[in-house]
Design a protein around this motif. Structure first.
Motif, PDB file in Angstrom:
ATOM      1  N   GLU A 115       0.825  -1.333  -0.089  1.00 41.22           N
ATOM      2  CA  GLU A 115      -0.092   0.034  -0.054  1.00 41.22           C
ATOM      3  C   GLU A 115       0.876   1.217  -0.094  1.00 41.22           C
ATOM      4  O   GLU A 115       0.419   2.099  -0.694  1.00 41.22           O
ATOM      5  N   GLN A 116       1.949   1.385   0.827  1.00 39.67           N
ATOM      6  CA  GLN A 116       2.637   2.472   0.896  1.00 39.67           C
ATOM      7  C   GLN A 116       3.567   2.511  -0.566  1.00 39.67           C
ATOM      8  O   GLN A 116       3.648   3.845  -1.032  1.00 39.67           O
ATOM      9  N   ALA A 117       3.863   1.520  -1.241  1.00 39.83           N
ATOM     10  CA  ALA A 117       4.472   1.502  -2.625  1.00 39.83           C
ATOM     11  C   ALA A 117       3.439   2.123  -3.598  1.00 39.83           C
ATOM     12  O   ALA A 117       3.944   3.007  -4.353  1.00 39.83           O
ATOM     13  N   LEU A 118       2.184   1.748  -3.619  1.00 44.35           N
ATOM     14  CA  LEU A 118       1.222   2.332  -4.427  1.00 44.35           C
ATOM     15  C   LEU A 118       1.037   3.899  -4.265  1.00 44.35           C
ATOM     16  O   LEU A 118       1.039   4.357  -5.106  1.00 44.35           O
ATOM     17  N   LEU A 119       1.069   4.192  -2.995  1.00 47.93           N
ATOM     18  CA  LEU A 119       0.577   5.545  -2.716  1.00 47.93           C
ATOM     19  C   LEU A 119       1.833   6.455  -3.186  1.00 47.93           C
ATOM     20  O   LEU A 119       1.651   7.390  -3.827  1.00 47.93           O
ATOM     21  N   GLN A 120       3.031   5.848  -2.846  1.00 51.79           N
ATOM     22  CA  GLN A 120       4.125   6.792  -3.284  1.00 51.79           C
ATOM     23  C   GLN A 120       4.372   6.701  -4.606  1.00 51.79           C
ATOM     24  O   GLN A 120       4.793   7.724  -5.471  1.00 51.79           O
ATOM     25  N   ALA A 121       4.071   5.696  -5.799  1.00 51.32           N
ATOM     26  CA  ALA A 121       4.150   5.629  -6.920  1.00 51.32           C
ATOM     27  C   ALA A 121       3.183   6.550  -7.444  1.00 51.32           C
ATOM     28  O   ALA A 121       3.343   7.353  -8.738  1.00 51.32           O
ATOM     29  N   LEU A 122       1.956   6.706  -6.920  1.00 53.26           N
ATOM     30  CA  LEU A 122       0.918   7.366  -7.651  1.00 53.26           C
ATOM     31  C   LEU A 122       1.260   8.934  -7.688  1.00 53.26           C
ATOM     32  O   LEU A 122       1.258   9.786  -8.398  1.00 53.26           O
ATOM     33  N   ARG A 123       2.045   9.102  -6.457  1.00 50.90           N
ATOM     34  CA  ARG A 123       2.568  10.700  -6.198  1.00 50.90           C
ATOM     35  C   ARG A 123       3.661  10.969  -7.173  1.00 50.90           C
ATOM     36  O   ARG A 123       4.101  12.028  -7.484  1.00 50.90           O
ATOM     37  N   GLN A 124       4.606  10.106  -7.856  1.00 48.57           N
ATOM     38  CA  GLN A 124       5.554  10.213  -8.737  1.00 48.57           C
ATOM     39  C   GLN A 124       5.288  10.397 -10.146  1.00 48.57           C
ATOM     40  O   GLN A 124       6.064  10.392 -10.998  1.00 48.57           O
ATOM     41  N   ARG A 174      10.251   1.670  -9.215  1.00 46.34           N
ATOM     42  CA  ARG A 174      11.245   2.496  -8.284  1.00 46.34           C
ATOM     43  C   ARG A 174      11.479   2.297  -6.779  1.00 46.34           C
ATOM     44  O   ARG A 174      12.351   2.484  -6.207  1.00 46.34           O
ATOM     45  N   VAL A 175      10.122   2.425  -6.364  1.00 46.81           N
ATOM     46  CA  VAL A 175       9.752   2.482  -5.109  1.00 46.81           C
ATOM     47  C   VAL A 175       9.689   1.106  -4.262  1.00 46.81           C
ATOM     48  O   VAL A 175       9.658   1.251  -2.961  1.00 46.81           O
ATOM     49  N   ALA A 176       9.218   0.086  -4.814  1.00 46.60           N
ATOM     50  CA  ALA A 176       9.305  -1.042  -3.976  1.00 46.60           C
ATOM     51  C   ALA A 176      10.466  -1.542  -3.542  1.00 46.60           C
ATOM     52  O   ALA A 176      11.548  -1.295  -3.814  1.00 46.60           O
ATOM     53  N   ARG A 177      10.142  -2.182  -2.382  1.00 44.86           N
ATOM     54  CA  ARG A 177      11.351  -2.340  -1.216  1.00 44.86           C
ATOM     55  C   ARG A 177      11.926  -3.879  -1.929  1.00 44.86           C
ATOM     56  O   ARG A 177      13.079  -4.169  -1.437  1.00 44.86           O
ATOM     57  N   SER A 178      11.361  -4.641  -2.487  1.00 39.03           N
ATOM     58  CA  SER A 178      11.751  -5.781  -3.082  1.00 39.03           C
ATOM     59  C   SER A 178      11.082  -6.325  -4.234  1.00 39.03           C
ATOM     60  O   SER A 178      10.177  -5.794  -4.722  1.00 39.03           O
ATOM     61  N   PRO A 179      11.702  -7.261  -4.933  1.00 38.39           N
ATOM     62  CA  PRO A 179      11.270  -7.734  -6.352  1.00 38.39           C
ATOM     63  C   PRO A 179       9.699  -8.444  -5.905  1.00 38.39           C
ATOM     64  O   PRO A 179       9.017  -8.197  -6.738  1.00 38.39           O
ATOM     65  N   ASP A 184       3.795  -8.554  -5.984  1.00 37.07           N
ATOM     66  CA  ASP A 184       2.510  -8.734  -5.367  1.00 37.07           C
ATOM     67  C   ASP A 184       1.765  -7.439  -5.506  1.00 37.07           C
ATOM     68  O   ASP A 184       0.810  -7.771  -5.932  1.00 37.07           O
ATOM     69  N   THR A 185       2.319  -6.291  -5.612  1.00 37.41           N
ATOM     70  CA  THR A 185       1.606  -5.141  -5.846  1.00 37.41           C
ATOM     71  C   THR A 185       0.933  -5.086  -7.319  1.00 37.41           C
ATOM     72  O   THR A 185      -0.323  -4.973  -7.400  1.00 37.41           O
ATOM     73  N   LEU A 186       1.761  -5.470  -8.088  1.00 41.00           N
ATOM     74  CA  LEU A 186       1.350  -5.555  -9.679  1.00 41.00           C
ATOM     75  C   LEU A 186       0.128  -6.642  -9.989  1.00 41.00           C
ATOM     76  O   LEU A 186      -0.750  -6.340 -10.618  1.00 41.00           O
ATOM     77  N   ALA A 187       0.411  -7.658  -9.245  1.00 44.83           N
ATOM     78  CA  ALA A 187      -0.547  -8.827  -9.395  1.00 44.83           C
ATOM     79  C   ALA A 187      -1.673  -8.732  -8.957  1.00 44.83           C
ATOM     80  O   ALA A 187      -2.845  -9.091  -9.246  1.00 44.83           O
TER      81      ALA A 187
END
Length: 209
Positions: A115-124, A174-179, A184-187
């Motif tokens: 969720e954190q990665a998604l929010l950060q990515a949206l802002r970028q 760019r923002v995900a902490r691991s592959p 998981d986020t994309l899937a």
């Protein structure tokens, strides 16, 4: 029909303050979601400006547009005006992101890394693409409604949505902490988007009405 948005809005325009308060209550969470991942301390002020702007420009409501679509169109204009008023140079929201404008702004709290990665990515990603994705994922709006809100042809919205998803995937990388987090986020993008939406809507910072 007396409880519809349109009926409440007609009553508000005629001076019924209670009808206005009911509309505010009904749509507050949606308009708050629109601002919260783009601005921080200014969000309550922009929400108020949106509802005030809605009333002041009430004659522009077309019969073929829903009140909700009209309200988001006002919020969209309020947001763009807010950023332009704070910039010393012209802004192209097809290129400029929230991160570019406010790199130190505090993002929404999220429980999970995805969720954190998604929010950060949206802002970028560029703001117009962020707006499109959030209206699509969080508000479940269609291309026609988003076209009215953003003031562009419906075909432009469909193209923008495809491009926005590509840009989001690049930003997530760019923002995900691991592959594994990225995968998981994309899937499960719809599921994570719905989870974030529920958290944003659950915040308790609304003013008393």
């Amino acid at each position: 029909m007396e409880d519809s948005d349109e009926a409440k809005f007609a009553a508000w325009r005629a001076g019924d303050a209670r009808a206005g308060a009911e509309l505010f209550e009904r749509h507050y969470d949606a308009i708050a979601r629109f601002f919260r991942n783009k601005v921080d301390v200014d969000a309550p002020d922009l929400i108020q400006k949106t509802f005030l702007g809605c009333l002041e420009s009430r004659e522009r409501v077309r019969g073929d547009s829903s009140f909700r679509t009209y309200l988001f169109a006002v919020a969209h204009n309020v947001l763009y005006k807010h950023f332009r008023s704070r910039s010393r140079s012209p802004l192209d929201f097809g290129v400029t992101s929230v991160h570019d404008l406010r790199p130190s702004a505090t993002a929404l709290l999220a429980r999970r890394g995805e969720e954190q990665a998604l929010l950060q990515a949206l802002r970028q990603i560029p703001l117009e693409h962020q707006v499109t994705l959030e209206l699509y994922f969080w508000e479940k709006l269609g291309a026609r409604e988003m076209a009215e809100i953003q003031g562009v042809p419906e075909g432009t919205i469909r193209t923008r949505l495809r491009r926005a998803k590509q840009l989001l995937e690049q930003a997530l990388a760019r923002v995900a902490r691991s592959p594994a987090e990225l995968h998981d986020t994309l899937a499960n993008l719809d599921a994570w988007a719905s989870s974030v939406r529920a958290q944003v809507a659950g915040r308790s910072d609304r003013p008393a009405t």
